[in-house]
Write an enzyme that holds these catalytic residues in place. Structure first.
Site, short mmCIF file in Angstrom:
data_model
loop_
_atom_site.label_atom_id
_atom_site.label_comp_id
_atom_site.label_asym_id
_atom_site.label_seq_id
_atom_site.Cartn_x
_atom_site.Cartn_y
_atom_site.Cartn_z
N HIS A 175 0.81 -1.23 0.00
CA HIS A 175 0.00 0.00 0.00
C HIS A 175 0.84 1.28 0.00
CE1 HIS A 175 -3.55 -2.54 1.68
NE2 HIS A 175 -3.52 -2.55 0.37
N TYR A 177 3.36 2.16 1.56
CA TYR A 177 3.95 2.61 2.81
C TYR A 177 5.44 2.28 2.81
CZ TYR A 177 -0.92 3.12 4.30
OH TYR A 177 -2.24 3.49 4.40
N CYS A 359 -22.35 0.51 7.02
CA CYS A 359 -22.50 -0.44 5.92
C CYS A 359 -23.93 -0.37 5.40
CB CYS A 359 -22.20 -1.85 6.43
SG CYS A 359 -22.62 -3.17 5.26
N ASP A 644 -35.97 8.21 3.02
CA ASP A 644 -35.93 9.32 2.09
C ASP A 644 -37.14 10.24 2.21
OD1 ASP A 644 -33.51 8.52 1.03
OD2 ASP A 644 -34.44 7.21 -0.45
P1 ADP Z 1 -36.39 4.69 0.85
O1 ADP Z 1 -35.02 4.76 0.24
O2 ADP Z 1 -36.61 5.73 1.90
O3 ADP Z 1 -36.75 3.33 1.31
P2 ADP Z 1 -37.72 4.49 -1.78
O4 ADP Z 1 -38.02 5.63 -2.64
O5 ADP Z 1 -36.66 3.52 -2.22
O6 ADP Z 1 -37.41 5.09 -0.33
O7 ADP Z 1 -39.01 3.64 -1.54
C1 ADP Z 1 -40.24 4.23 -1.20
C2 ADP Z 1 -41.34 3.28 -1.63
O8 ADP Z 1 -42.58 3.74 -1.09
C3 ADP Z 1 -41.54 3.20 -3.13
O9 ADP Z 1 -41.47 1.85 -3.55
C4 ADP Z 1 -42.93 3.77 -3.35
O10 ADP Z 1 -43.62 3.14 -4.41
C5 ADP Z 1 -43.60 3.50 -2.04
N1 ADP Z 1 -44.74 4.40 -1.73
C6 ADP Z 1 -44.75 5.75 -1.81
N2 ADP Z 1 -45.96 6.24 -1.46
C7 ADP Z 1 -46.73 5.16 -1.13
C8 ADP Z 1 -48.07 5.00 -0.68
N3 ADP Z 1 -48.86 6.03 -0.47
N4 ADP Z 1 -48.53 3.74 -0.43
C9 ADP Z 1 -47.73 2.66 -0.62
N5 ADP Z 1 -46.45 2.76 -1.05
C10 ADP Z 1 -45.96 3.99 -1.30
FE1 SF4 Z 2 -19.08 -2.07 2.35
FE2 SF4 Z 2 -21.39 -2.92 3.28
FE3 SF4 Z 2 -21.29 -1.77 0.84
FE4 SF4 Z 2 -20.26 -4.19 1.25
S1 SF4 Z 2 -22.42 -3.61 1.43
S2 SF4 Z 2 -19.26 -2.52 0.20
S3 SF4 Z 2 -19.47 -4.02 3.32
S4 SF4 Z 2 -20.88 -0.81 2.81
#
Ligand code: ADP
Ligand code: SF4
Length: 679
Positions: A175, A177, A359, A644
């Site tokens: 690495h 070093y 992770c 999200d």
């Molecule tokens: P996160 O990363 O926070 O889990 P995502 O955007 O990957 O969010 O997933 C959110 C999910 O919620 C999506 O699959 C979407 O279709 C679903 N969703 C959003 N609004 C509703 C609702 N009113 N009823 C059921 N499912 C919903």
């Molecule tokens: Fe690292 Fe976890 Fe992503 Fe694997 S799944 S690369 S261990 S953060």
């Protein structure tokens, strides 16, 4: 369940010099962003790996002297006797589960800017710092007295390693070093007995191995970490020749390839077991046991490592992070429970940010001590209650899994026919297929939980939720990308953002195929912009990527994906323009502003794809929040939003939010502790 006898070979004890590893599962040294600063957190993390069946558990790089200091990155330390107690916390935890503890004694050389200690770094030559944030500083070229002092540092650290009860003591020679730099003629231009021919370049490594062996002999094993070219037939630096000269000296070889982009490559660019041809080559050159990594997640690939004679151990960092209990699961015949690493390198990103490791797949990583989270154990439900989870993206799926394990009656409703949320769309982009493991592992677990009901194709509204028979509602409704450019560079929508030729991210992810030319303004700086650019190129669309920063996909530097991303974009024929911020879109011209001078320029294009920020899908939350007076009728409903839809972020953050919400449901407090140095 019992282990499939096919995998017996993985559980054979292996002798390493004077010690014996109980099996072949070997957690090689890996960083955690904890090091000497957070010893309790670290000890618990390593202890959980040993509990999960890793027969050898190592530290991260462990500084042997104040002149080997990579602050702000917190490595381990055996610089003085005070460090011994901190590391003994770890060895005790590892030994409690019958595993061996290894310590990687490290001296950085020119890579250590010594920002904390302010000491002068020593190296084979006076070389500019290229690691700790590219500090404008150089090492001092070592003279003979420095070499003598350096050997003394290693001997002293080895003595402290024994005091801390380590079973395997490393000499660290890769690495880039110090010890590697002596081997490497690109750095080593010395004219004394330490430079020139391989026998001279390897002299210091040989001396250090002999010094450390003299100290640890009979008490602990001596391992050497060493790198060879991935394409071993092309070895201009003579690393194999040097290897041959010391091949029989240590008790174990820990082999890496000398390109970190491959050794630690993300799944976007590097497959499982990528380095194995080079490892096999080395194994044929020594009678000593060999360990190496390859992001092994498949038990069959692991077995093939042993049966093909490629190596003696299953070396792992990331697979042991994603699933600390991977060996136990193989041992118990529970292969379907293995939580496979997705190769996103978010773990490494957090080491690189000098904060505790996290992770994507394993939300308990880094929380073993602070919150007391065990990857395999959860508290039983606090009462016989029902939980309704709305949205089956990473946050909703993880919450459902963990609440299901706790024994609640769980209902998971998802608007779409397919469960997985953002994972479904993103994992279809070039190189991101392994991201689907975030969804698939959880779906596999949920399928075996009779207390969890899953209802896809069910978009819930506030009335339905309020009428549902549950004590708790968790909203995990995700987020959507903006197409008006508002983000880091722009605070207001750009002129012309409402045109049809302005594309939305979801439009492309849902399969829209634009012809002609697409200009991507990437103000997100992570993987999505480049993945979409490569996707569009694969469809034959001409693509120009414009970034308001000095490089595109800059954040992927932390995940070691920047350089291969740039290479892939360039090879795919994507035009790249940097330091230009989106100003407007008029008459088929995307207009930009130089972020430094303000000079205007434009690009003629059929479509513009602005990637900037996301908007939380929090409409449901806001409506329910406004109707809290109706919750009482349902026996005092508890309502929360996670992932999200609360604050858009990386997938790891959504999984973590789902896990935390599920862990803490019905708990009085979150039990968080603050780590501190033991005095
Ligand atoms: P996160 O990363 O926070 O889990 P995502 O955007 O990957 O969010 O997933 C959110 C999910 O919620 C999506 O699959 C979407 O279709 C679903 N969703 C959003 N609004 C509703 C609702 N009113 N009823 C059921 N499912 C919903
Ligand atoms: Fe690292 Fe976890 Fe992503 Fe694997 S799944 S690369 S261990 S953060």
């Amino acid at each position: 369940m019992a282990r499939d006898p096919r995998f017996d070979a993985l559980f054979e004890p292996v002798k390493i010099g004077p010690v014996t590893a109980p099996n072949r599962f070997y957690q090689v040294p890996h960083c955690t962003g904890m090091g000497y600063i957070r010893p309790q957190m670290l000890a618990e993390l390593r202890g959980v790996k040993a509990e999960g069946g890793w027969g050898v558990v190592c530290t991260e790089y462990c500084s042997i002297h104040e002149s080997s200091d990579e602050t702000p990155y917190p490595g381990a330390s055996l610089r003085d006797d005070d460090d011994v107690g901190n590391l003994r916390l770890m060895t005790e935890k590892v030994h409690a589960h019958g595993a061996l503890a290894g310590v990687e004694l490290w001296y950085g050389g020119h890579t250590s800017a010594n920002l904390y200690s302010r000491a002068t770094s020593l190296d084979v030559a006076s070389l500019p710092n290229d690691a700790t944030l590219g500090i404008p500083a150089q090492s001092q070229a070592m003279d003979r007295s420095d070499i003598r002092a350096f050997r003394e540092m290693y001997r002293d650290a080895a003595k402290r390693a024994l005091q801390a009860d380590f079973d395997i003591v490393y000499v660290y020679a890769n690495h880039y070093y110090l010890l590697h730099n002596f081997l490497n003629p690109d750095f080593n231009r010395r004219h004394d007995e330490y430079g020139g021919a391989p026998a001279n370049r390897v002299r210091l490594l040989r001396e250090v191995i002999e010094d450390v062996a003299g100290i640890v002999a009979g008490r602990s094993a001596l391992a050497v970490r060493y790198s060879i070219p991935r394409d071993y037939a092309n070895d201009p630096r003579g690393l194999l020749e040097c290897f041959e000269l010391v091949a029989e000296l240590p008790d174990l070889w820990d082999i890496t390839v000398d390109d970190y982009g491959y050794e630690m490559g993300s799944s976007r660019f590097v497959r499982e077991a990528d380095n194995q041809a080079a490892v096999r080559k080395i194994r044929a050159m020594t009678s000593k046991p060999v360990v190496s990594v390859g992001r092994f997640t498949s038990p069959d690939t692991m077995l093939a490592q042993i049966s093909s004679g490629t190596q003696d151990f299953i070396g792992a960092a990331r697979p042991s992070i994603a699933d600390p209990f991977l060996p136990h699961k193989i041992n118990q015949g529970r292969l379907e429970d293995i939580r496979e690493c997705i190769g996103c390198n978010i773990c490494y990103a957090h080491d690189s940010l000098a904060v505790p490791i996290r992770c994507t797949q394993n939300p308990t990583m880094g929380e073993e001590w602070r919150r007391g989270w065990h990857p395999e154990k959860v508290a039983p439900s606090h009462a016989d209650e029902a939980v309704l989870i709305v949205g089956a993206g990473p946050a909703g799926l993880e919450a459902a899994c963990t609440l299901g394990r706790r024994g609640y009656r769980v209902t998971l409703a998802e608007a779409e026919t397919e469960l997985g949320g953002r994972i479904n769309r993103e994992s279809r982009l070039p190189g991101l297929a392994e991201y689907a493991r975030v969804r698939d592992w959880r779906l596999g677990q949920l399928a075996r939980m009779p207390n969890v009901g899953i209802y896809p194709d069910n978009r819930l509204d506030a009335d339905t939720i309020l009428g549902f028979d549950a004590e708790h509602v968790i909203l995990a409704t995700g987020a959507r990308w903006r197409s008006d450019g508002v983000g880091r560079w722009r605070r207001q929508a750009f002129a012309g953002s409402a045109q049809e030729a302005v594309l939305g991210v979801e439009q492309l992810l849902d399969g829209f195929i634009p012809g002609g030319h697409v200009v991507i303004h990437d103000d997100d700086h992570y993987y999505l912009g480049s993945a979409l650019a490569l996707h569009l190129r694969s469809l034959g669309t001409a693509v120009t990527m414009v970034s308001p920063k000095d490089s595109v996909a800059g954040w992927s530097n932390f995940t070691i994906e920047h350089s291969p991303t740039m290479r892939a974009l360039i090879e795919a024929g994507v035009q790249i323009i940097t330091a230009r911020g989106l100003a407007g879109f008029r008459g088929g011209q995307a207009e930009f502003e130089c972020v430094y001078s303000g000079a205007r320029s434009s690009i003629a294009t059929d479509y513009l794809l602005p990637i900037s920020a996301r908007i939380a899908n929090d409409e449901l939350w806001r409506e329910l929040d406004a109707r809290r007076d109706e919750f009482g009728a349902n026996g005092g409903l508890s309502l929360q939003r996670i992932g999200d839809c609360r604050a858009p972020g990386i997938i790891a953050q959504a999984v973590y939010a789902g896990h935390r919400a599920a862990r803490e449901l019905g708990q009085a407090d979150n039990g968080s502790k603050r780590d501190r140095v033991v005095l």
